[in-house]
Design an enzyme around this catalytic site. Structure first.
Site, PDB file in Angstrom:
ATOM      1  N   CYS A  38       9.628  -1.664  -6.218  1.00 63.26           N
ATOM      2  CA  CYS A  38       8.398  -0.760  -6.107  1.00 63.26           C
ATOM      3  C   CYS A  38       8.825   0.726  -5.970  1.00 63.26           C
ATOM      4  O   CYS A  38       9.435   1.057  -5.050  1.00 63.26           O
ATOM      5  CB  CYS A  38       7.351  -1.183  -5.429  1.00 63.26           C
ATOM      6  SG  CYS A  38       5.909  -0.099  -5.281  1.00 63.26           S
ATOM      7  N   TYR A  80       1.583   1.807 -16.857  1.00 63.98           N
ATOM      8  CA  TYR A  80       1.498   1.036 -15.619  1.00 63.98           C
ATOM      9  C   TYR A  80       1.363  -0.678 -16.007  1.00 63.98           C
ATOM     10  O   TYR A  80       2.132  -1.126 -15.722  1.00 63.98           O
ATOM     11  CB  TYR A  80       1.250   1.553 -14.330  1.00 63.98           C
ATOM     12  CG  TYR A  80       1.345   0.758 -13.101  1.00 63.98           C
ATOM     13  CD1 TYR A  80       2.732   0.640 -12.625  1.00 63.98           C
ATOM     14  CD2 TYR A  80       0.576   0.133 -12.430  1.00 63.98           C
ATOM     15  CE1 TYR A  80       2.939  -0.196 -11.302  1.00 63.98           C
ATOM     16  CE2 TYR A  80       0.471  -0.603 -11.357  1.00 63.98           C
ATOM     17  CZ  TYR A  80       1.940  -0.612 -10.765  1.00 63.98           C
ATOM     18  OH  TYR A  80       2.000  -1.521  -9.747  1.00 63.98           O
ATOM     19  N   GLU A 126      10.712  -0.051 -12.887  1.00 66.78           N
ATOM     20  CA  GLU A 126      10.165   1.196 -12.020  1.00 66.78           C
ATOM     21  C   GLU A 126      11.342   1.714 -11.794  1.00 66.78           C
ATOM     22  O   GLU A 126      12.144   1.161 -10.858  1.00 66.78           O
ATOM     23  CB  GLU A 126       9.262   0.624 -11.014  1.00 66.78           C
ATOM     24  CG  GLU A 126       7.840  -0.116 -11.606  1.00 66.78           C
ATOM     25  CD  GLU A 126       6.941  -0.435 -10.421  1.00 66.78           C
ATOM     26  OE1 GLU A 126       6.951   0.239  -9.475  1.00 66.78           O
ATOM     27  OE2 GLU A 126       6.069  -1.303 -10.644  1.00 66.78           O
ATOM     28  N   ASP A 186       7.791  -8.809  -4.561  1.00 71.10           N
ATOM     29  CA  ASP A 186       7.393  -8.470  -5.860  1.00 71.10           C
ATOM     30  C   ASP A 186       8.285  -8.947  -6.976  1.00 71.10           C
ATOM     31  O   ASP A 186       9.416  -8.736  -7.062  1.00 71.10           O
ATOM     32  CB  ASP A 186       7.896  -6.840  -5.759  1.00 71.10           C
ATOM     33  CG  ASP A 186       7.005  -6.009  -4.877  1.00 71.10           C
ATOM     34  OD1 ASP A 186       5.806  -6.323  -4.679  1.00 71.10           O
ATOM     35  OD2 ASP A 186       7.360  -5.045  -4.291  1.00 71.10           O
ATOM     36  N   TYR A 219      10.900  -4.948 -11.215  1.00 71.82           N
ATOM     37  CA  TYR A 219      11.154  -4.709  -9.879  1.00 71.82           C
ATOM     38  C   TYR A 219      12.765  -4.850  -9.877  1.00 71.82           C
ATOM     39  O   TYR A 219      13.197  -4.831  -8.621  1.00 71.82           O
ATOM     40  CB  TYR A 219      10.483  -5.740  -9.084  1.00 71.82           C
ATOM     41  CG  TYR A 219       9.111  -5.471  -8.954  1.00 71.82           C
ATOM     42  CD1 TYR A 219       8.462  -4.098  -8.632  1.00 71.82           C
ATOM     43  CD2 TYR A 219       8.013  -6.532  -9.426  1.00 71.82           C
ATOM     44  CE1 TYR A 219       7.132  -3.885  -8.608  1.00 71.82           C
ATOM     45  CE2 TYR A 219       6.874  -6.007  -9.278  1.00 71.82           C
ATOM     46  CZ  TYR A 219       6.243  -4.905  -8.970  1.00 71.82           C
ATOM     47  OH  TYR A 219       4.864  -4.882  -9.143  1.00 71.82           O
ATOM     48  N   CYS A 236       4.816  -0.177   0.950  1.00 70.55           N
ATOM     49  CA  CYS A 236       6.251   0.110   0.610  1.00 70.55           C
ATOM     50  C   CYS A 236       6.969  -1.163   1.191  1.00 70.55           C
ATOM     51  O   CYS A 236       6.899  -1.606   1.919  1.00 70.55           O
ATOM     52  CB  CYS A 236       6.836   1.260   1.628  1.00 70.55           C
ATOM     53  SG  CYS A 236       8.522   1.627   1.426  1.00 70.55           S
ATOM     54  N   CYS A 293      27.019  -0.008   3.248  1.00 78.49           N
ATOM     55  CA  CYS A 293      27.600   0.223   2.109  1.00 78.49           C
ATOM     56  C   CYS A 293      28.783   1.338   2.540  1.00 78.49           C
ATOM     57  O   CYS A 293      28.533   2.284   3.051  1.00 78.49           O
ATOM     58  CB  CYS A 293      26.845   0.651   1.187  1.00 78.49           C
ATOM     59  SG  CYS A 293      27.703   1.230  -0.534  1.00 78.49           S
TER      60      CYS A 293
END
Length: 211
Positions: free
Chosen positions: A53, A84, A96, A131, A136, A199, A208
């Site tokens: 998202c 959208y 997105e 999601d 996504y 969120c 990473c």
């Protein structure tokens, strides 16, 4: 029926037709007050990133030092100037995404990609957590050959880190950017306008290495 299977990518002939007219937006970033529309300042670069998202993802990047401006939109698919609602059907092929315009003398692409990898789970295919759908998916859309090489090297390093934790293969799409389509005005800087908004960002917990 295709629209009921969001975890498949459409072929070009299956994609919605879209439209010629671009999405009308103010073009002013609600947080930085910088223009979200090109041309961008000399010496800046842009990269387009998809990590689920786009609401939370955009805030993640606009808060970083060296990021000049961000904007949310759609990329990686076939439908020109999608809405959208169209993107959410899975029938545009788009993800997105967040366009990130940055000053490389302040923050480099490897550092941006470190934030990208650690903020989501890039092993999930056409979904991110709860999601579900191709919009996504994890994606990096590059704007030149150097970015492409850096992104691929970064993916390889993060895969090694994930392997050490017995996690799955990275499914992130890395490809040259063909087109970026702005999302509707109400999506731009959504979490600034709606502080309690959704969120869905959730990383793997694996760091990473920048390299």
């Amino acid at each position: 029926m295709w629209s009921r299977d969001k975890q498949r990518m459409p072929t070009p002939d299956q994609a919605l037709p879209g439209r010629d007219q671009a999405m009308a937006i103010s073009g002013v970033h609600a947080v930085t007050q910088h223009s979200m529309l090109p041309p961008f300042p000399a010496g800046h670069e842009e990269i387009v990133l998809g990590l689920g998202c786009f609401w939370g993802a955009e805030q993640l990047f606009w808060e970083l030092p060296g990021v000049h401006v961000t904007a949310v939109g759609y990329a990686g698919g076939y439908t020109p100037n999608p809405s959208y609602e169209e993107t959410c059907t899975g029938m545009t092929g788009h993800a997105e995404v967040v366009r990130v315009v940055f000053e490389p003398t302040v923050i480099g692409l490897p550092e941006l990609l470190q934030v990208f990898w650690e903020a989501h789970d890039p092993t999930q295919g056409l979904r991110q957590g709860n999601d579900i759908g191709s919009q996504y998916r994890s994606a990096i859309y590059t704007t030149d050959a150097d970015q492409q090489a850096i992104a691929e090297q970064s993916r390889a390093r993060y895969q090694q880190a994930l392997d050490s934790e017995n996690m799955g293969p990275i499914t992130t799409e890395i490809a040259p950017l063909k087109a970026f389509y702005y999302a509707e005005e109400y999506h731009q800087q959504y979490l600034m306008k709606n502080p309690g908004g959704y969120c869905g960002l959730k990383g793997t917990g694996v760091s990473c290495p920048i390299g």
